[in-house]
Every structure is written in C-alpha cells, then in structure tokens.
Design an enzyme around this catalytic site. Sequence first.
Site, PDB file in Angstrom:
ATOM      1  N   CYS A 254      -0.857   3.936  -6.589  1.00  0.00           N
ATOM      2  CA  CYS A 254      -1.694   3.269  -5.590  1.00  0.00           C
ATOM      3  C   CYS A 254      -1.892   1.849  -6.108  1.00  0.00           C
ATOM      4  O   CYS A 254      -2.153   1.668  -7.307  1.00  0.00           O
ATOM      5  CB  CYS A 254      -3.029   4.008  -5.482  1.00  0.00           C
ATOM      6  SG  CYS A 254      -4.309   3.107  -4.578  1.00  0.00           S
TER       7      CYS A 254
ATOM      8  N   CYS B 228       0.871  -1.174   0.000  1.00  0.00           N
ATOM      9  CA  CYS B 228       0.000   0.000   0.000  1.00  0.00           C
ATOM     10  C   CYS B 228       0.909   1.225   0.000  1.00  0.00           C
ATOM     11  O   CYS B 228       1.713   1.405   0.931  1.00  0.00           O
ATOM     12  CB  CYS B 228      -0.870  -0.043   1.259  1.00  0.00           C
ATOM     13  SG  CYS B 228      -1.933   1.393   1.479  1.00  0.00           S
TER      14      CYS B 228
HETATM   15  N1  DGL Z   1      -3.776   0.491  -2.232  1.00  0.00           N
HETATM   16  C1  DGL Z   1      -3.587   1.667  -1.414  1.00  0.00           C
HETATM   17  C2  DGL Z   1      -2.386   2.451  -1.908  1.00  0.00           C
HETATM   18  O1  DGL Z   1      -1.548   1.870  -2.582  1.00  0.00           O
HETATM   19  C3  DGL Z   1      -4.890   2.420  -1.376  1.00  0.00           C
HETATM   20  C4  DGL Z   1      -4.975   3.356  -0.247  1.00  0.00           C
HETATM   21  C5  DGL Z   1      -6.383   3.665   0.179  1.00  0.00           C
HETATM   22  O2  DGL Z   1      -6.989   2.796   0.797  1.00  0.00           O
HETATM   23  O3  DGL Z   1      -6.830   4.790  -0.050  1.00  0.00           O
HETATM   24  O4  DGL Z   1      -2.208   3.606  -1.633  1.00  0.00           O
END
Ligand code: DGL
Length: 284
Positions: A187, A77
């Site tokens: 993301c 993440c």
């Molecule tokens: N997959 C997360 C990232 O890489 C998403 C973050 C979120 O939940 O807003 O930032």
Amino acid sequence: MTSSSRDAPVGIFDSGLGGLSVLRAVRAQLPAERVIYVADSRHAPYGERDDDFIADRTLAIGEWLVSQGAKALVVACNTATAQSIALVRERLAIPLVGVEPGVKPAALGSKSRVAGVLATQSTLRSARFQALLERHAAGCRMLCQPGLGLVQAIERGDVGSPELLALLRGYLQPMLDAGADTLVLGCTHYPFLDAAIRSIVGDRMTLIDTGVAVARQLQRVLDDHGVRADATADRATPDAVRLCSTGDGAQLRALAAALLQLDAPAEQVRIPSRRTADIDADAA
Ligand code: DGL
C-alpha cells in the site's frame, strides 16, 4: 507529438496521502515533469470500501485529471489499481501506470522463502492480486495481512504513536515468528511507516517498496508515447507540482513539505461521482 504534449503535466492520484511516496520517486526520476497530484482524502480509506465505489472514484478522478490537461495517469494506489485499472484503461484516452505489491521482488530476494505482504483488505481479496501471487510467488510462502487501521492513522498524521506501534506489532510479530525475512509494503501509504516498522523488526526483514519501479515504468510509458518532458526544462518553479485534495488539504500540504521539501499550497477540489453524489450534496 507536439512540444505542448511534452509540457503537459502527469496526473498522480491516490485515495489520500500514500501516493506522495510515489510522487517522491517520480520527482527524483523525472525532475523535468510537471505533476498534478490528487488526494481523495475525503473518501479515504478505499481499502475497506466495496469494489464499485473504488472503480467509481478512480474513473471520476482519472477523468478530472484529463480535464485538467494530464498527458498520463499514475494510479498511485494499490487498492485502486487492483480493483479498477482494467476499466479505467478502457475508458481514458491517456496512458496509465498502476502500482501493485512487490510480490515478484520479494520472492526473488527472500532467502528464508517466507515473506509477509501488508496491504489493504480490498487489494488482498482482488482477483488481480491472487493472479500476481500465482504468477510470481515462485514457491515462496506469502503471509498476507490486511493492514486495518494503518491508512487512517497516516491520514491523521500519526506515524509512530504507541497505539500505532501496538497495531503494527500485532501484524508483524506473527510474520517474524513464521520466519519471514522480507516484507512487501503493498500500500503506498506504508512507506511512511518505515521507521515504525524498523523499530519492530530491526534488520530481520528487507522492506519492499515499488515507488522507484513505478517511476521507471512511467518514464518508459512517456517515452513510448513521445511525451516525456524536455529534460532541460526548468522545474524549480513554484507551479511544478499542483497539490489537490478532496479533503481540507492540511495534512497533504504538511506531508508534502516534510517529505518532498515542497512548499506548495494544497487546493481543495470537488470531484463528484455517482457513488459520492449524496455526500457531495450534503457538503454543498
Ligand atoms: N494508498 C492506498 C493503497 O496503495 C491506500 C488505500 C486505502 O485508502 O485504503 O492501497
């Protein structure tokens, strides 16, 4: 290291389903590894949360994965990495790998010297991301755009509705108008929008996703610590990947089946933490 350390699982965690794009790369690069994947879907999205909340959840989930026997942790993440990897690295006794937006490959590859970066609000405002830009943008103009609403759509299973395409077009058209030839998917949820993004930008932009680089980094870290699984181990077993969700797990199971051809149940888990004590008490 003992053979049991090599046989222990790797923990992979994301605020929700996005880390499955990293899990896909890890499965391709390191097929002998067992994995425990945690989606904190009950508390997603992280990108619009405060910094303390993100650090609190990242630490609690890291500790939970250690309690489940994880030998290494991939914080799959960008938002959690940007806000809390230094703290978690200090507190956990296992090696860690984080993810960050591919600013460096974008700057190296862009011919027009203009690139777009799509990431959460929290990632873009972090000191870590600002330092990444300073170190690696290398004179390439980076157009940073928060992807508000995108994580929520993907968590619902929407990767191509007309509403989602309109939202994406609003983010991408100004980048195209400014001459961007490269788009950083900052993301881990966004690789699931690949087809939607392509339908808007065609072949005018190169998309940068760091999943494969993260899997290679994990391999280096496992080797450095002498804990990489025996490559001859047979992982075509049903328990090779344990899927866990703090939500109901339905979308996690569906996306893992579609993306990874992984027919595994998604366990519902409770991972309490200081900032979610009230929410978890309500659910009990
Ligand atoms: N997959 C997360 C990232 O890489 C998403 C973050 C979120 O939940 O807003 O930032």
